[in-house]
Motif scaffolding. Structure first.
Motif, PDB file in Angstrom:
ATOM      1  N   VAL A 259       0.832  -1.119  -0.112  1.00  0.00           N
ATOM      2  CA  VAL A 259       0.106   0.041   0.021  1.00  0.00           C
ATOM      3  C   VAL A 259       0.884   1.256  -0.067  1.00  0.00           C
ATOM      4  CG1 VAL A 259      -0.212   0.016   2.407  1.00  0.00           C
ATOM      5  CG2 VAL A 259      -1.916   1.123   0.913  1.00  0.00           C
ATOM      6  N   ILE A 260       0.532   2.124  -0.780  1.00  0.00           N
ATOM      7  CA  ILE A 260       1.275   3.634  -0.710  1.00  0.00           C
ATOM      8  C   ILE A 260       0.836   4.300   0.545  1.00  0.00           C
ATOM      9  CG2 ILE A 260       1.839   5.598  -2.079  1.00  0.00           C
ATOM     10  CD1 ILE A 260       0.985   4.003  -4.629  1.00  0.00           C
ATOM     11  N   THR A 261       1.798   4.725   1.227  1.00  0.00           N
ATOM     12  CA  THR A 261       1.426   5.583   2.345  1.00  0.00           C
ATOM     13  C   THR A 261       1.180   6.832   2.054  1.00  0.00           C
ATOM     14  OG1 THR A 261       3.816   6.369   2.768  1.00  0.00           O
ATOM     15  CG2 THR A 261       3.229   4.301   3.710  1.00  0.00           C
ATOM     16  N   GLU A 262       0.705   7.650   2.982  1.00  0.00           N
ATOM     17  CA  GLU A 262       0.419   9.172   2.964  1.00  0.00           C
ATOM     18  C   GLU A 262       1.544   9.811   2.438  1.00  0.00           C
ATOM     19  OE1 GLU A 262      -1.375  12.966   5.303  1.00  0.00           O
ATOM     20  OE2 GLU A 262      -1.903  10.893   6.064  1.00  0.00           O
ATOM     21  N   LYS A 263       2.870   9.546   2.897  1.00  0.00           N
ATOM     22  CA  LYS A 263       3.995  10.234   2.506  1.00  0.00           C
ATOM     23  C   LYS A 263       4.477   9.921   0.996  1.00  0.00           C
ATOM     24  CE  LYS A 263       8.713  10.502   4.181  1.00  0.00           C
ATOM     25  NZ  LYS A 263       9.538   9.662   5.402  1.00  0.00           N
ATOM     26  N   GLY A 264       3.935   8.680   0.709  1.00  0.00           N
ATOM     27  CA  GLY A 264       4.358   8.372  -0.822  1.00  0.00           C
ATOM     28  C   GLY A 264       3.197   9.088  -1.687  1.00  0.00           C
ATOM     29  N   HIS A 265       2.033   9.232  -1.267  1.00  0.00           N
ATOM     30  CA  HIS A 265       1.218  10.042  -1.934  1.00  0.00           C
ATOM     31  C   HIS A 265       1.498  11.336  -2.142  1.00  0.00           C
ATOM     32  CE1 HIS A 265      -2.021   6.913  -3.219  1.00  0.00           C
ATOM     33  NE2 HIS A 265      -1.857   6.400  -1.819  1.00  0.00           N
ATOM     34  N   LYS A 266       2.196  11.959  -1.182  1.00  0.00           N
ATOM     35  CA  LYS A 266       2.344  13.333  -1.032  1.00  0.00           C
ATOM     36  C   LYS A 266       3.547  13.660  -2.219  1.00  0.00           C
ATOM     37  CE  LYS A 266       1.249  14.984   3.308  1.00  0.00           C
ATOM     38  NZ  LYS A 266       1.825  15.297   4.669  1.00  0.00           N
ATOM     39  N   ILE A 267       4.699  12.619  -2.059  1.00  0.00           N
ATOM     40  CA  ILE A 267       5.714  12.667  -3.437  1.00  0.00           C
ATOM     41  C   ILE A 267       5.099  12.340  -4.661  1.00  0.00           C
ATOM     42  CG2 ILE A 267       7.766  11.230  -4.033  1.00  0.00           C
ATOM     43  CD1 ILE A 267       8.216  12.857  -1.662  1.00  0.00           C
ATOM     44  N   LEU A 268       3.986  11.602  -4.947  1.00  0.00           N
ATOM     45  CA  LEU A 268       3.669  11.501  -6.167  1.00  0.00           C
ATOM     46  C   LEU A 268       3.088  12.874  -6.566  1.00  0.00           C
ATOM     47  CD1 LEU A 268       2.193   7.851  -5.815  1.00  0.00           C
ATOM     48  CD2 LEU A 268       3.708   8.576  -7.544  1.00  0.00           C
ATOM     49  N   LYS A 269       2.207  13.392  -5.693  1.00  0.00           N
ATOM     50  CA  LYS A 269       1.481  14.736  -5.832  1.00  0.00           C
ATOM     51  C   LYS A 269       2.400  15.778  -6.404  1.00  0.00           C
ATOM     52  CE  LYS A 269      -2.041  17.768  -4.496  1.00  0.00           C
ATOM     53  NZ  LYS A 269      -2.802  18.167  -3.158  1.00  0.00           N
ATOM     54  N   LEU A 270       3.523  15.806  -5.543  1.00  0.00           N
ATOM     55  CA  LEU A 270       4.718  16.857  -5.969  1.00  0.00           C
ATOM     56  C   LEU A 270       5.301  16.360  -7.204  1.00  0.00           C
ATOM     57  CD1 LEU A 270       6.247  17.211  -2.404  1.00  0.00           C
ATOM     58  CD2 LEU A 270       5.029  19.033  -3.593  1.00  0.00           C
ATOM     59  N   MET A 271       5.550  15.199  -7.438  1.00  0.00           N
ATOM     60  CA  MET A 271       6.407  15.102  -8.706  1.00  0.00           C
ATOM     61  C   MET A 271       5.613  15.266  -9.789  1.00  0.00           C
ATOM     62  SD  MET A 271       9.605  14.288  -8.110  1.00  0.00           S
ATOM     63  CE  MET A 271      10.198  13.449  -9.339  1.00  0.00           C
ATOM     64  N   LEU A 272       4.339  14.865  -9.801  1.00  0.00           N
ATOM     65  CA  LEU A 272       3.435  14.583 -11.012  1.00  0.00           C
ATOM     66  C   LEU A 272       3.157  15.960 -11.486  1.00  0.00           C
ATOM     67  CD1 LEU A 272       1.276  11.563 -10.451  1.00  0.00           C
ATOM     68  CD2 LEU A 272       3.145  11.814 -12.119  1.00  0.00           C
ATOM     69  N   LYS A 273       3.084  16.865 -10.376  1.00  0.00           N
ATOM     70  CA  LYS A 273       2.646  18.435 -10.608  1.00  0.00           C
ATOM     71  C   LYS A 273       3.927  19.121 -11.194  1.00  0.00           C
ATOM     72  CE  LYS A 273       1.186  22.397  -7.821  1.00  0.00           C
ATOM     73  NZ  LYS A 273       0.856  22.963  -6.404  1.00  0.00           N
ATOM     74  N   LYS A 274       5.165  18.813 -10.857  1.00  0.00           N
ATOM     75  CA  LYS A 274       6.229  19.297 -11.124  1.00  0.00           C
ATOM     76  C   LYS A 274       6.815  18.859 -12.489  1.00  0.00           C
ATOM     77  CE  LYS A 274      10.769  20.701  -9.744  1.00  0.00           C
ATOM     78  NZ  LYS A 274      11.260  21.416  -8.470  1.00  0.00           N
ATOM     79  N   TYR A 275       6.707  17.529 -12.794  1.00  0.00           N
ATOM     80  CA  TYR A 275       7.383  16.917 -13.917  1.00  0.00           C
ATOM     81  C   TYR A 275       6.079  16.459 -15.048  1.00  0.00           C
ATOM     82  CZ  TYR A 275      11.592  17.169 -11.252  1.00  0.00           C
ATOM     83  OH  TYR A 275      12.474  17.798 -10.503  1.00  0.00           O
ATOM     84  N   VAL A 276       5.187  16.788 -15.108  1.00  0.00           N
ATOM     85  CA  VAL A 276       3.951  16.238 -15.878  1.00  0.00           C
ATOM     86  C   VAL A 276       3.205  17.383 -16.511  1.00  0.00           C
ATOM     87  CG1 VAL A 276       1.983  14.785 -16.217  1.00  0.00           C
ATOM     88  CG2 VAL A 276       3.759  14.014 -14.917  1.00  0.00           C
TER      89      VAL A 276
END
Length: 91
Positions: A74-91
């Protein structure tokens, strides 16, 4: 220690993003039901590399075993925050 996104701008991020894309929802819970070999195949990586990256994600608190079951994650809350930051910055 300063927080940086640098460790995620590589295969670690690719793996974390792939885990998110392969989640399933069962009884209100999201989890990844794939084996390490299936995860490796999806990401065109060796099982050894996948194991190492998953271990790093778990040790970093970005992913954890789902209900302490082997082979389910399972992806933790911390993992979801990283995804949100990275996808916002690089996609």
């Amino acid at each position: 220690m300063e927080f940086t996104l640098e460790p995620f701008a590589n295969d670690t991020f690719k793996l974390l993003k792939s885990l998110k894309e392969n989640q399933v929802k069962v009884k209100g819970d999201f989890y990844i039901p794939l084996s390490q070999q299936e995860i490796a195949d999806i990401n065109h990586m060796s099982k050894l590399k996948t194991n190492r990256l998953l271990r790093d994600l778990i040790e970093g608190g970005y992913v954890c075993p789902y209900q302490n079951k082997r082979g389910k994650y399972v992806i933790t809350e911390k993992g979801h925050k990283i995804l949100k930051l990275m996808l916002k910055k690089y996609v």
